[in-house]
Motif scaffolding. Sequence first.
Motif, short mmCIF file in Angstrom:
data_model
loop_
_atom_site.label_atom_id
_atom_site.label_comp_id
_atom_site.label_asym_id
_atom_site.label_seq_id
_atom_site.Cartn_x
_atom_site.Cartn_y
_atom_site.Cartn_z
N ARG A 1 118.89 74.26 -60.94
CA ARG A 1 119.18 74.95 -59.79
C ARG A 1 121.12 74.33 -59.35
O ARG A 1 120.38 73.55 -59.53
CB ARG A 1 118.33 75.22 -58.81
N TRP B 1 115.60 80.33 -52.90
CA TRP B 1 116.21 78.39 -53.37
C TRP B 1 114.53 77.77 -52.84
O TRP B 1 114.41 77.11 -53.67
CB TRP B 1 117.02 78.25 -52.72
N GLU B 2 114.14 78.44 -51.76
CA GLU B 2 112.72 77.55 -51.16
C GLU B 2 111.67 78.21 -52.38
O GLU B 2 111.20 77.12 -52.21
CB GLU B 2 112.80 77.95 -49.99
N GLU C 1 126.62 79.67 -53.42
CA GLU C 1 125.14 78.61 -53.36
C GLU C 1 124.15 79.17 -53.59
O GLU C 1 123.63 80.68 -53.95
CB GLU C 1 125.01 78.12 -51.89
N HIS C 2 123.55 77.99 -53.92
CA HIS C 2 122.00 78.70 -54.18
C HIS C 2 121.40 79.42 -55.41
O HIS C 2 120.79 80.43 -55.17
CB HIS C 2 121.20 78.93 -52.70
N THR D 1 111.30 77.88 -57.24
CA THR D 1 111.07 76.85 -58.34
C THR D 1 111.40 76.50 -59.21
O THR D 1 111.22 77.94 -60.34
CB THR D 1 110.41 75.37 -57.13
N ASP E 1 118.51 81.47 -48.95
CA ASP E 1 118.11 80.71 -48.61
C ASP E 1 116.57 80.30 -48.87
O ASP E 1 115.49 79.69 -49.56
CB ASP E 1 118.04 80.25 -47.16
N GLY F 1 122.52 74.19 -55.68
CA GLY F 1 122.29 74.37 -54.35
C GLY F 1 122.94 74.55 -53.87
O GLY F 1 123.74 74.77 -53.07
N SER G 1 121.64 84.16 -56.36
CA SER G 1 123.21 83.68 -56.06
C SER G 1 123.66 84.46 -54.10
O SER G 1 123.04 85.89 -53.77
CB SER G 1 124.38 83.25 -56.03
#
Length: 188
Positions: free
Chosen positions: A115, A175-176, A129-130, A179, A172, A117, A145
Amino acid sequence: MARGSSGIVAGLTAAALAAVGFLAYQASANAPDSVAAPKPKVSSSAPAARHDKPKEEKPPAALPAGSGIGKRVVYALEDRQVWLVDASGKVTRTFEVMPSALSPRPGTYQVGAPRQGPPTRGSDGVMIEHVVRFAMVDGASVGFSAAVDGSMESPDPSLKTGGVRMSRADGDAVWEFATVRTKVVVVP
């Protein structure tokens, strides 16, 4: 002499008024919405113009039936909607996305590694990002993304891009949540 000086005064007055008008326009064009002058309201007797109507906000679609069980990300291609579903089956977040030029077939995928970030340049040239990749289509990675500038532009159909774009806040959250090895269920 009086005639010549009155012409000069008139010219200077006109120039001053033009400068003040220009500066006033610049100030109003650059003012944040919070301090800008309120827009006039349409009277109830006159029919409202199409652009005066507020954008209708539709409620988010319900989690698609048959989208699996357990912790997963559900991505509905036609609805352009994503749901984050926790292990108990509860939707923790749902939001709209801008689909990529390449879409995966409906099915179950898994978030892969690595991944990314920190910001990087996407295949369309946009800083993103992400990045959370979960599928391959025609040799291109497909993943979620967020554009660093917050844009969610339609992808150029001539490019083989796989970025499913979302707002930075939603990026965001994905992303959290998503996983490595998290299920991604793609539905029509």
